[in-house]
Design a protein around this motif. Structure first.
Motif, mmCIF file in Angstrom:
data_model
loop_
_atom_site.group_PDB
_atom_site.id
_atom_site.type_symbol
_atom_site.label_atom_id
_atom_site.label_comp_id
_atom_site.label_asym_id
_atom_site.label_seq_id
_atom_site.Cartn_x
_atom_site.Cartn_y
_atom_site.Cartn_z
ATOM 1 N N ASP A 2 -16.834 -6.937 -19.773
ATOM 2 C CA ASP A 2 -16.016 -5.832 -20.358
ATOM 3 C C ASP A 2 -15.166 -5.585 -19.075
ATOM 4 N N LEU A 3 -15.748 -5.773 -17.848
ATOM 5 C CA LEU A 3 -14.799 -5.411 -16.721
ATOM 6 C C LEU A 3 -14.074 -6.384 -16.153
ATOM 7 N N VAL A 4 -14.841 -7.512 -15.902
ATOM 8 C CA VAL A 4 -14.246 -8.795 -15.221
ATOM 9 C C VAL A 4 -14.440 -10.000 -16.003
ATOM 10 N N ASP A 5 -13.480 -11.126 -15.775
ATOM 11 C CA ASP A 5 -13.373 -12.250 -16.504
ATOM 12 C C ASP A 5 -14.005 -13.323 -15.852
ATOM 13 N N PRO A 43 -18.923 0.375 -16.905
ATOM 14 C CA PRO A 43 -17.836 0.155 -15.679
ATOM 15 C C PRO A 43 -16.498 0.834 -16.203
ATOM 16 N N THR A 44 -16.572 2.111 -16.857
ATOM 17 C CA THR A 44 -15.143 2.799 -17.306
ATOM 18 C C THR A 44 -14.369 3.208 -15.982
ATOM 19 N N LEU A 45 -15.087 3.471 -15.038
ATOM 20 C CA LEU A 45 -14.218 4.167 -13.839
ATOM 21 C C LEU A 45 -13.539 2.740 -13.196
ATOM 22 N N ASN A 46 -14.306 1.502 -13.132
ATOM 23 C CA ASN A 46 -13.746 0.411 -12.595
ATOM 24 C C ASN A 46 -12.307 0.123 -13.573
#
Length: 215
Positions: free
Chosen positions: A128-131, A92-95
């Protein structure tokens, strides 16, 4: 296996806006849902930004920018260039970078909505991207979706069954579909929505404000 049943706090390495994932198949109404949520959050005094994902275009981002509902600069676009769930789950690096950039530009942002590109029922979000994340299905996609036990349907923090107004026209028993979804999710949260008439939008906004922003 992710067996979360409630909101998890963000990673200790990141302090800032809460990040909400919105996944679901192509055409389920993710962008329409965002367009309805924007004024709902504004009415609740929530400072918002948005990241959209498409394969090789910025079409969804441009649609939201043109809507007049939000400052266009608060909408970022990610072009996945590959299977949509790759950039929300595997890497998810880009996001993450897009969300970080929005927070840097707008320090007042409290909530970032991250819309996945249209994907299948196996789509899930990396923590790692969203909660916290929701998964959107629609009545016209078939009343058998809840019975397929896709990870998106089972693992999301909130399942959204959209386009409820179409049920009579596509031969779907909405009550039965909702009951099957509730059974598949073992009673975990679900919302029925009709974005055309704004039905169910306040329920989603209130849940996010309560469960994610803790207000």
């Amino acid at each position: 296996m992710d067996t979360r049943t409630s909101f998890h706090s963000p990673s200790p390495s990141r302090v800032g806006a809460a990040r909400i994932g919105i996944g679901g198949p192509v055409g389920s109404g993710k962008t329409a849902l965002i367009e309805r949520l924007i004024p709902a959050f504004a009415a609740r005094g929530v400072s918002l930004a948005i990241v959209t994902n498409d394969l090789v275009t910025a079409e969804d981002a441009e649609r939201i920018r043109r809507s007049g509902l939000i400052d266009p600069a608060r909408v970022a676009a990610v072009e996945a260039g590959a299977c949509p769930h790759t950039v929300i789950r595997e890497d998810p690096t880009l996001n993450i970078a897009a969300a970080d950039d929005l927070e840097a530009l707008f320090p007042d942002v409290e909530l970032i909505l991250i819309e996945s590109g249209g994907d299948n029922l196996a789509s899930t979000f990396s923590l790692d991207l969203v909660d916290w994340w929701m998964f959107v299905i629609d009545v016209a996609g078939g009343d058998d979706i809840p019975r397929k036990n896709g990870p998106g349907v089972l693992k999301c923090d909130l399942l959204v069954v959209n386009k409820t107004d179409l049920a009579p026209y596509v031969g779907v028993d909405l009550a039965a579909m909702a009951a099957q979804a509730a059974t598949a999710r073992a009673g975990r949260p679900m919302a029925l929505t009709n974005c055309r008439s704004n039905d169910g939008i306040d329920v989603i906004a209130d849940r996010i404000v309560s469960d994610v922003l803790f207000r």
